[in-house]
Structure formats: structure tokens, C-alpha cells
Design a protein around this motif. Structure first.
Motif, PDB file in Angstrom:
ATOM      1  N   ALA A 101       0.690  -1.257   0.156  1.00 34.88           N
ATOM      2  CA  ALA A 101      -0.007  -0.193   0.033  1.00 34.88           C
ATOM      3  C   ALA A 101       0.822   1.214   0.090  1.00 34.88           C
ATOM      4  N   ASP A 102       1.907   1.332   0.931  1.00 30.98           N
ATOM      5  CA  ASP A 102       2.599   2.362   0.760  1.00 30.98           C
ATOM      6  C   ASP A 102       3.624   2.571  -0.344  1.00 30.98           C
ATOM      7  N   LYS A 103       4.003   1.336  -0.875  1.00 24.72           N
ATOM      8  CA  LYS A 103       4.588   1.558  -2.249  1.00 24.72           C
ATOM      9  C   LYS A 103       3.819   1.934  -3.335  1.00 24.72           C
ATOM     10  N   LYS A 104       2.415   1.636  -3.339  1.00 28.29           N
ATOM     11  CA  LYS A 104       1.444   2.179  -4.192  1.00 28.29           C
ATOM     12  C   LYS A 104       1.627   3.667  -4.254  1.00 28.29           C
ATOM     13  N   ALA A 105       1.136   3.970  -2.970  1.00 27.91           N
ATOM     14  CA  ALA A 105       0.886   5.440  -2.650  1.00 27.91           C
ATOM     15  C   ALA A 105       2.176   6.396  -3.235  1.00 27.91           C
ATOM     16  N   GLN A 106       3.404   5.972  -2.747  1.00 28.79           N
ATOM     17  CA  GLN A 106       4.695   6.541  -3.211  1.00 28.79           C
ATOM     18  C   GLN A 106       4.869   6.716  -4.588  1.00 28.79           C
ATOM     19  N   LEU A 107       4.648   5.480  -5.283  1.00 32.08           N
ATOM     20  CA  LEU A 107       4.761   5.535  -6.728  1.00 32.08           C
ATOM     21  C   LEU A 107       3.782   6.340  -7.442  1.00 32.08           C
ATOM     22  N   ALA A 108       2.679   6.357  -6.979  1.00 27.70           N
ATOM     23  CA  ALA A 108       1.549   7.387  -7.518  1.00 27.70           C
ATOM     24  C   ALA A 108       2.081   8.656  -7.380  1.00 27.70           C
ATOM     25  N   ALA A 109       2.529   9.188  -5.970  1.00 24.29           N
ATOM     26  CA  ALA A 109       3.049  10.666  -5.850  1.00 24.29           C
ATOM     27  C   ALA A 109       4.184  10.961  -6.667  1.00 24.29           C
ATOM     28  N   LEU A 110       5.005   9.993  -6.999  1.00 28.26           N
ATOM     29  CA  LEU A 110       6.165  10.175  -8.191  1.00 28.26           C
ATOM     30  C   LEU A 110       5.706  10.255  -9.274  1.00 28.26           C
ATOM     31  N   ASP A 111       4.826   9.442  -9.789  1.00 26.89           N
ATOM     32  CA  ASP A 111       4.173   9.675 -11.266  1.00 26.89           C
ATOM     33  C   ASP A 111       3.365  11.080 -11.541  1.00 26.89           C
ATOM     34  N   GLN A 112       3.046  11.565 -10.422  1.00 29.34           N
ATOM     35  CA  GLN A 112       2.278  12.794 -10.525  1.00 29.34           C
ATOM     36  C   GLN A 112       3.396  13.688 -10.812  1.00 29.34           C
ATOM     37  N   LYS A 113       4.453  13.674  -9.929  1.00 31.09           N
ATOM     38  CA  LYS A 113       5.567  14.952 -10.213  1.00 31.09           C
ATOM     39  C   LYS A 113       6.029  14.832 -11.713  1.00 31.09           C
ATOM     40  N   LEU A 114       6.385  13.359 -12.132  1.00 29.65           N
ATOM     41  CA  LEU A 114       6.819  13.022 -13.484  1.00 29.65           C
ATOM     42  C   LEU A 114       5.785  13.681 -14.388  1.00 29.65           C
ATOM     43  N   SER A 115       4.566  13.669 -14.062  1.00 32.22           N
ATOM     44  CA  SER A 115       3.631  14.235 -15.191  1.00 32.22           C
ATOM     45  C   SER A 115       3.654  15.682 -15.300  1.00 32.22           C
ATOM     46  N   ALA A 116       3.688  16.253 -14.151  1.00 37.12           N
ATOM     47  CA  ALA A 116       3.833  17.665 -14.101  1.00 37.12           C
ATOM     48  C   ALA A 116       5.171  18.001 -14.849  1.00 37.12           C
ATOM     49  N   LEU A 117       6.222  17.291 -14.508  1.00 41.13           N
ATOM     50  CA  LEU A 117       7.386  17.816 -15.231  1.00 41.13           C
ATOM     51  C   LEU A 117       7.431  17.636 -16.874  1.00 41.13           C
ATOM     52  N   ASP A 118       6.734  16.422 -17.451  1.00 42.44           N
ATOM     53  CA  ASP A 118       6.544  16.144 -18.579  1.00 42.44           C
ATOM     54  C   ASP A 118       5.973  17.339 -19.365  1.00 42.44           C
ATOM     55  N   LYS A 119       4.801  17.959 -18.665  1.00 41.61           N
ATOM     56  CA  LYS A 119       4.141  19.035 -19.043  1.00 41.61           C
ATOM     57  C   LYS A 119       5.137  20.503 -19.388  1.00 41.61           C
ATOM     58  N   LEU A 120       5.969  20.637 -18.327  1.00 38.83           N
ATOM     59  CA  LEU A 120       6.835  21.672 -18.269  1.00 38.83           C
ATOM     60  C   LEU A 120       7.944  21.510 -19.379  1.00 38.83           C
TER      61      LEU A 120
END
Length: 323
Positions: A301-320
Motif C-alpha cells: 500500500a505504501d509502495k503504491k502511494a509513493q509511486l503514485a506521488a512520484l508519477d504525479q510529479k513526473l507528469s507535471a515535469l513532462d508538461k513543463l
């Protein structure tokens, strides 16, 4: 008597304003510890002298034993602008109220430099594949934790992508400066070490005999050239002076061109912004994702939450990056 007191008070107030103005124009320029402080000062002082002469600023060089020392000095306003690598610039932007305003330009026209893995020319390590397959027998000279070319780039492109952990795979890992790692390889104190092409160019120019003792086993993809970062809260007038100086330094004057060449084959500076850090941020987040995915000590569960948070940051960087 009263008029004399007013005159004295006025003089004291004027002196106070003059003192404040002088202090406002006094800046510390931080330089990350890629080499010994004495060597860095020798290379940078001619540029600082020109900067002071052309702008009227009173700029002094500031050194620390590691990258974190410059980052923390900027955080507490002991350093007002600094020369960083890209990874350490991220820390300065995120933690020390920093903002990228310029980057180095290379004389050879390249837009950056490269991380390398090196060994002694007479060492038994003949290829990077041999090192990766036998990492448990290898003493690795590694970079400062905040070094782009010494740590972040090889950690991702060389080690993580090949399933090798710098924490567990090697016989020993000895973090140090680029200069110390070069000397350790030349003197056979480590088997291999990370470094960069800027340092190798310096070595070749200054000590061709030592350069002949180094073999390059691996070269990274291109790393964006190193940035200059100032504190966001610098007065605009001071920023304008700095920008005007760096925008034009090294363009035509032979003395300035020689100063830039001595810094490492540079030709001058180009304007830049925090956007140049986006690829390095992406690389760092990908590396963190792999660490989380391979961490057996956290729950699913923690792994899933951490990966989701990292994916969100990566998505924001992709837009930049797309902008």
C-alpha cells in the motif's frame, strides 16, 4: 548649537545610508568543490576581478568543503549567487531561494559535458561490462551526493539501468571530489571512479603525464552545461548588473576569452532559467521510482502511494518539458 546637532545627526544618517548601500552591493559568489579551493580560486579570480571592475560590485569568492556547504550558505544568505552543477542547482532552487539565470557556453559549440567512469590505464578493469559483472570486487570512487556528473547521472544511466546498486553491489564506495577521485585512480587507490569530461580536459591541459594514466570506460549522454544561480530576493538593480556582465563576458575581448578558456574550455555565458533543470529532475524521479519499486521493506500500500506521488510529479515535469 542646535544647527550643529542637526548637521551631526544628518551626517550620521548619511553615513548610515552609505554603509547600507555598500553592504547591499557586497556579494559572495559560491563555487562548488569540484577541485581544491586554491585551484578553483586561481581559475575564477580573474573573472571576479573583471566583474567587480565592470559593475562596481564588491564580489568575493566563497568556498566550502562540499556542495552542501554552498547550498546551505545560499539558504542562509551567506552566498548571494553561485556556480553549481545541475543536481546541486536543484537543491539551491528548492531549498535556498535560488533561481537559475545563466549557464556556461562551451568553446567547442557543445551544449554541455559528460559524466565518465575512469580507471588507471594499467588496471585489470578493461571494460565497463567487466566492472558491472564483477562489482562486488570493485572499489568505487564516487561523487559528492549533490554532484550531477559524479553521482546522479552515473547512478541512473550506468548503475540503475544495469541493475547495480551503489549501496550494496560494490566492495566499497568512497564518495569524494572530482579532483580526489582523479588522483585516486592515477595512484591506484580505487579501482574505478566517476568523473566528468571537464575535469579530464583540465588534467590533459595542465598535466598531460597524469592524463596518460587514465582510461575512460564509460561516457554518459550529454549533461546540460553548468548553471549560475542567484537568490531570488537580490535587488533588481544588482540582478541587472550581473546579467549584463555575464551576457557579454568573453564575447570579443581576448583577455576575457582567455579567462573563460582557463575555466574549462568555455567561451562565455548564455541566459538560462530553472527550465534547464527539468531533465535532471526527471532523471532523479525515475531513480527514486526504481528505489521504491525495489524496496522490500515497505508495504504494498505504501509502495503504491509513493509511486503514485512520484508519477504525479513526473507528469507535471513532462508538461513543463513540453513547453
Amino acid at each position: 548649537m542646535k544647527s550643529a546637532r542637526y548637521l551631526l545627526a544628518g551626517a550620521a544618517l548619511a553615513a548610515c545610508f552609505v554603509t547600507q548601500a555598500v553592504r547591499a552591493e557586497t556579494l559572495n559568489f559560491g563555487i562548488i568543490s569540484t577541485d581544491s579551493s586554491s585551484a578553483l580560486k586561481e581559475r575564477w579570480q580573474p573573472l571576479i576581478d573583471d566583474l567587480n571592475k565592470q559593475t562596481g560590485l564588491d564580489v568575493k569568492t566563497f568556498f566550502a568543503t562540499d556542495y552542501a556547504g554552498i547550498i546551505e550558505a545560499m539558504r542562509f544568505n551567506k552566498v548571494q549567487f553561485a556556480f553549481y552543477g545541475n543536481a546541486s542547482a536543484i537543491e539551491a532552487v528548492d531549498r535556498s531561494n535560488g533561481e537559475v539565470f545563466a549557464k556556461m557556453k562551451y568553446k567547442n559549440g557543445q551544449g554541455g559535458y559528460y559524466s565518465v567512469l575512469i580507471t588507471n590505464v594499467n588496471s585489470k578493469w578493461k571494460s565497463v561490462d567487466q566492472v558491472l559483472k564483477n562489482s562486488s570486487d570493485v572499489n568505487l570512487g564516487f561523487g559528492d551526493p549533490n554532484s550531477t556528473s559524479g553521482t546522479l547521472v552515473p547512478s541512473y544511466y550506468l548503475f540503475a539501468k544495469n541493475g547495480v546498486s551503489t549501496r550494496t553491489s560494490f566492495k566499497s564506495v568512497l564518495p569524494s571530489s572530482h579532483e580526489a577521485n582523479l588522483l585516486a585512480v592515477i595512484n591506484n587507490r580505487v579501482d574505478v571512479a566517476t568523473n566528468n569530461t571537464d575535469m579530464l580536459d583540465h588534467l590533459k591541459a595542465d598535466h598531460a603525464d597524469r592524463y596518460a594514466q587514465v582510461r575512460v570506460l564509460w561516457t554518459s549522454p550529454l549533461i546540460p552545461s553548468d548553471p549560475l544561480v542567484w537568490r531570488r530576493d537580490l535587488p533588481q538593480a544588482t540582478k541587472d548588473k550581473l546579467r549584463n556582465f555575464f551576457d557579454h563576458y568573453g564575447e570579443k575581448d581576448p583577455h576575457e576569452q582567455a579567462v573563460m578558456a582557463a575555466l574549462g574550455g568555455y567561451s562565455g555565458f548564455a541566459q538560462s532559467s530553472d527550465a534547464q533543470l527539468v531533465p535532471i529532475r526527471q532523471m532523479s524521479l525515475f531513480q527514486k521510482k526504481e528505489q521504491v519499486q525495489n524496496n522490500a521493506h515497505i508495504s504494498d500500500a505504501d509502495k503504491k502511494a509513493q509511486l503514485a506521488a512520484l508519477d504525479q510529479k513526473l507528469s507535471a515535469l513532462d508538461k513543463l518539458a513540453a513547453k
